[in-house]
Design an enzyme around this catalytic site. Structure first.
Site, short mmCIF file in Angstrom:
data_model
loop_
_atom_site.label_atom_id
_atom_site.label_comp_id
_atom_site.label_asym_id
_atom_site.label_seq_id
_atom_site.Cartn_x
_atom_site.Cartn_y
_atom_site.Cartn_z
N SER A 59 25.53 31.65 37.72
CA SER A 59 24.64 32.27 36.74
C SER A 59 25.43 33.11 35.74
CB SER A 59 23.59 33.11 37.44
OG SER A 59 24.20 34.07 38.28
N GLY A 61 26.37 36.40 35.45
CA GLY A 61 27.44 37.30 35.85
C GLY A 61 28.74 36.58 36.16
N GLU A 62 28.66 35.48 36.90
CA GLU A 62 29.84 34.70 37.23
C GLU A 62 30.46 34.07 35.98
OE1 GLU A 62 26.97 34.45 38.74
OE2 GLU A 62 27.32 35.06 40.82
N THR A 63 29.60 33.63 35.06
CA THR A 63 30.10 32.98 33.85
C THR A 63 30.80 33.99 32.95
OG1 THR A 63 28.21 31.47 33.99
CG2 THR A 63 29.47 31.45 31.95
N ALA A 65 32.44 36.49 33.97
CA ALA A 65 33.68 36.87 34.63
C ALA A 65 34.83 35.91 34.34
CB ALA A 65 33.46 36.99 36.13
#
Length: 383
Positions: A59, A61-63, A65
């Site tokens: 989602s 947040g991971e993207t 990062a």
């Protein structure tokens, strides 16, 4: 394919048939009108055309990062990104034009084409994803890996399955030594601890502002209705109140709201664009690029975007500066970043006044740990 792979594929196909009616039902929701056809029917979801560095995230947040990694390699290699969620898709489009929803596993054996590298974020442990990417010749990595106390027991119950997945992962970059120990127990081959890479992009102060003698409360990245809630919860004795709307097109509207609010009240007010000080009781910051500079001298941060159904905003910035951190409960877009922070509180809207009345009992927020993306960059450069 091994016997296990064949059995797994058959079971995944049966699962697909079982959930098919549910997918048709979910299609009635406009939220899924693109994601479900892309993932489960391959509608307008072709394989990546170019062989390059393939990142897979879940989602938003991971993207976010992986941005430093994308920036490091985008001038030399095609960047391909697959995601799971709508918010992840929108965030990935900011990084590259080569974005796809990851198809359901039964499609991956013929959907995946050869890539130089597959880099997967956190807990996206899809068996067919790693198996097929590896079979097509890609080096495979799992980054920012962690196994929480809560999920560790369930991982151990299915350790035989995770051993099959880890067999096709060349190297794992984990967040902590505890995560490394658990990953090795589950069958991981090579694990390096580098911290949480979501904390590799820390806030930068562009201008040092002078601290004030009173408590400074900053309402950061606020949205429609949130300023009204904050003003109505505020008392002069709490300290000075700084309001920083998220969108500059709302500056004038918020200015009128504050002017209306302070009528018949013993409160002073000014706009930051006309006076870059904190002399008044209430200050509207109607300039861009000032938020981190103000967080750096703030005692308390009321983080916007979560008192309305927005999804919240980045808690790393106020936590980095040790502010007492208050947010609403609608943080669904920022959960992974809130996991990196200690000592924050999430409240209902009607609790804001009482929370501000008890500021002395709140602790300053802290980052759980820092992260370093350089080992990942050096690993990929080495290929």
């Amino acid at each position: 394919m091994s016997f296990f792979s064949v059995v797994y594929y058959i079971l995944a196909s049966l699962a697909y048939l079982l959930i098919f009616p549910y997918l048709l039902f979910k299609l009635r929701n406009p939220k899924y009108k693109v994601a479900i056809p892309s993932k489960f029917f391959l509608k307008e979801n072709p394989s990546f055309k170019e062989e390059g560095i393939w990142f897979h995230t879940c989602s938003m947040g991971e993207t976010k990062a992986i941005k430093p990694l994308v920036d490091e390699f985008k001038n030399n290699f095609p960047i391909n990104i697959s995601v799971i969620t709508n918010t992840g898709f929108q965030e990935a489009k900011k990084l590259t034009t080569n974005v796809r929803y990851l198809p359901f596993e039964i499609f991956l054996p013929f959907w995946i084409k050869k890539q130089k590298v597959l880099v997967v974020m956190e807990a996206e442990l899809w068996y067919m994803l790693f198996l097929c990417a590896k079979k097509r010749g890609a080096k495979t990595y799992l980054i920012n890996a962690r196994i929480s106390d809560k999920s560790y027991a369930s991982y151990k119950k299915f350790s035989f399955f995770y051993k099959k997945i880890f067999k096709n992962i060349d190297k794992i970059f984990a967040q902590t030594q505890i995560d490394k120990k658990r990953l090795l127990e589950l069958g991981a081959k090579e694990v390096e601890v580098i911290g949480n890479i979501k904390l590799a992009q820390l806030p930068i102060v562009t201008k040092e502002l002078k601290r004030v003698d009173e408590v400074l409360i900053t309402a950061g990245s606020t949205h429609e209705n949130e300023e009204k809630l904050i003003l109505e919860s505020y008392k002069k004795e709490f300290g000075k109140l700084v309001i920083v709307p998220r969108h500059p097109e709302r500056f004038e509207k918020v200015n009128l709201l504050i002017e209306e609010y302070i009528k018949d009240k013993n409160l002073t007010y000014h706009r930051f664009s006309s006076n870059e000080s904190f002399d008044s009781d209430i200050i509207l910051v109607d300039k861009l690029g000032e938020l981190n500079n103000i967080y750096a001298i703030s005692d308390v941060v009321i983080l916007g975007g979560a008192f309305e159904n927005i999804g919240g905003h980045n808690p790393i910035e106020p936590a980095y500066f040790g502010c007492k951190l208050i947010s609403g409960k609608n943080i669904f877009n920022q959960k992974s970043l809130f996991e990196c922070v200690n000592n924050y509180i999430l409240i209902e809207n009607e609790e804001l006044r009482s929370t501000l009345e008890n500021l002395q009992n709140l602790k300053g927020a802290k980052l759980v740990q820092k992260g370093d993306i350089n080992p990942i960059i050096e690993e990929l450069k080495g290929l």
